[in-house]
Motif scaffolding. Structure first.
Motif, PDB file in Angstrom:
ATOM      1  N   GLN A 108      -7.186   0.557  -9.769  1.00 45.93           N
ATOM      2  CA  GLN A 108      -6.753   0.974  -8.433  1.00 45.93           C
ATOM      3  C   GLN A 108      -5.409   0.355  -8.082  1.00 45.93           C
ATOM      4  O   GLN A 108      -4.541   1.012  -7.498  1.00 45.93           O
ATOM      5  N   LEU A 109      -5.211  -0.905  -8.444  1.00 44.37           N
ATOM      6  CA  LEU A 109      -3.947  -1.582  -8.167  1.00 44.37           C
ATOM      7  C   LEU A 109      -2.802  -0.920  -8.941  1.00 44.37           C
ATOM      8  O   LEU A 109      -1.739  -0.633  -8.382  1.00 44.37           O
ATOM      9  N   THR A 110      -3.020  -0.677 -10.224  1.00 46.77           N
ATOM     10  CA  THR A 110      -1.985  -0.060 -11.043  1.00 46.77           C
ATOM     11  C   THR A 110      -1.605   1.317 -10.510  1.00 46.77           C
ATOM     12  O   THR A 110      -0.417   1.658 -10.406  1.00 46.77           O
ATOM     13  N   SER A 115       2.256   4.733  -7.369  1.00 45.37           N
ATOM     14  CA  SER A 115       2.471   5.764  -6.352  1.00 45.37           C
ATOM     15  C   SER A 115       3.316   5.270  -5.187  1.00 45.37           C
ATOM     16  O   SER A 115       3.631   6.036  -4.278  1.00 45.37           O
ATOM     17  N   GLY A 116       3.664   3.978  -5.196  1.00 45.05           N
ATOM     18  CA  GLY A 116       4.531   3.437  -4.155  1.00 45.05           C
ATOM     19  C   GLY A 116       3.834   3.255  -2.823  1.00 45.05           C
ATOM     20  O   GLY A 116       4.326   3.704  -1.787  1.00 45.05           O
ATOM     21  N   ALA A 118       2.163   1.278   0.542  1.00 45.23           N
ATOM     22  CA  ALA A 118       2.716   0.329   1.499  1.00 45.23           C
ATOM     23  C   ALA A 118       2.474  -1.098   1.019  1.00 45.23           C
ATOM     24  O   ALA A 118       1.515  -1.377   0.291  1.00 45.23           O
ATOM     25  N   LYS A 119       3.334  -1.995   1.453  1.00 45.13           N
ATOM     26  CA  LYS A 119       3.258  -3.385   1.026  1.00 45.13           C
ATOM     27  C   LYS A 119       1.915  -4.015   1.390  1.00 45.13           C
ATOM     28  O   LYS A 119       1.336  -4.765   0.610  1.00 45.13           O
ATOM     29  N   ALA A 120       1.408  -3.708   2.571  1.00 44.33           N
ATOM     30  CA  ALA A 120       0.127  -4.278   3.014  1.00 44.33           C
ATOM     31  C   ALA A 120      -1.015  -3.816   2.121  1.00 44.33           C
ATOM     32  O   ALA A 120      -1.898  -4.610   1.764  1.00 44.33           O
ATOM     33  N   THR A 121      -0.990  -2.548   1.747  1.00 48.41           N
ATOM     34  CA  THR A 121      -2.032  -2.019   0.860  1.00 48.41           C
ATOM     35  C   THR A 121      -1.943  -2.660  -0.511  1.00 48.41           C
ATOM     36  O   THR A 121      -2.958  -3.036  -1.109  1.00 48.41           O
ATOM     37  N   ALA A 122      -0.733  -2.802  -1.027  1.00 45.79           N
ATOM     38  CA  ALA A 122      -0.542  -3.423  -2.336  1.00 45.79           C
ATOM     39  C   ALA A 122      -1.029  -4.872  -2.309  1.00 45.79           C
ATOM     40  O   ALA A 122      -1.680  -5.334  -3.249  1.00 45.79           O
TER      41      ALA A 122
END
Length: 231
Positions: A108-110, A115-116, A118-122
């Motif tokens: 899921q992280l990869t 897919s670019g 949002a920073k918070a989601t990453a």
């Protein structure tokens, strides 16, 4: 490595409308907390069977953490009963489920990074992957102790020492692993406070047994663990 057979307990993968524990294990947990480990073992074995038949979301890491919680409790119950073969079954299951969950979170992280998002989601997904990796390492240590107990049957200096290592690990995990939400959670801050304890357990265990040889003798087979009958 993806463990496909463990998904046998994740059949009927229907996403849930809202996330709650798939199975209510409160009665089994009450028996465990009361020290009735024989009763708790029977109750958690039934919980695992009910979990296997219930609808779950295969993309929700919490579903895997819930099953890991049940295996962890069953392992502890088997330890109190000195049922070393069943202890191995459940520590195998604990590790395999957490490995599947780790693969899920890393995938899921990869995908999210590609897919670019949002920073918070990453950042959230990075935290999930880190937590999954740490839980997997703890499960590896617990399984190693179980293998030592299977090999020694709890006898002799190595067996008695392995029993002490299991007890010490249980003590070190207090406050590190939580199950109040119906699945395993990890307190990273408490883990880091206790990291020297886990390192020492691994070092002491290595003085009792040949850890690498044990893992070669008892490889994970990828089979979904089934609850052995409790006496």
């Amino acid at each position: 490595m993806q463990r496909t057979l463990i998904i046998a307990l994740m059949l009927w993968l229907v996403p849930l409308a809202c996330r709650a524990a798939v199975i209510d294990a409160s009665e089994a947990e009450a028996l465990y907390q009361a020290g009735d480990f024989k009763g708790a073992r029977q109750a958690f074995a039934q919980v695992v069977a009910d979990f296997g038949a219930a609808s779950k979301d295969s993309n929700d890491y919490k579903s895997y953490r819930e099953l890991a919680y049940y295996y962890d409790r069953l392992a502890d119950c088997c330890f109190t009963q000195r049922d070393w073969s069943a202890l191995k079954v459940y520590t195998d299951g604990l590790l395999e489920v957490l490995e599947v969950e780790r693969n899920l979170t890393e995938t899921q992280l990869t995908g999210a990074l590609a897919s670019g998002v949002a920073k918070a989601t990453a950042s959230y997904l990075v935290d999930r992957a880190d937590e999954s990796s740490r839980l997997s390492v703890l499960a590896q240590l617990k399984r190693t102790i179980a293998l030592a107990l299977v090999e020694t049957q709890g006898n002799g200096p190595a067996g008695e020492g392995s029993i002490r290592q299991y007890q010490q690990m249980a003590a070190a995990l207090v406050g590190v692993i939580g199950t109040d939400e119906g699945y395993i959670t990890l307190n990273i801050a408490r883990l880091e406070q206790n990291i020297d304890k886990f390192d020492q357990i691994h070092t002491d265990l290595g003085e009792l047994v040949d850890i690498a040889a044990l893992w070669q003798t008892y490889p994970l087979d990828g089979q979904p663990p089934l609850p052995p009958a409790a006496d």
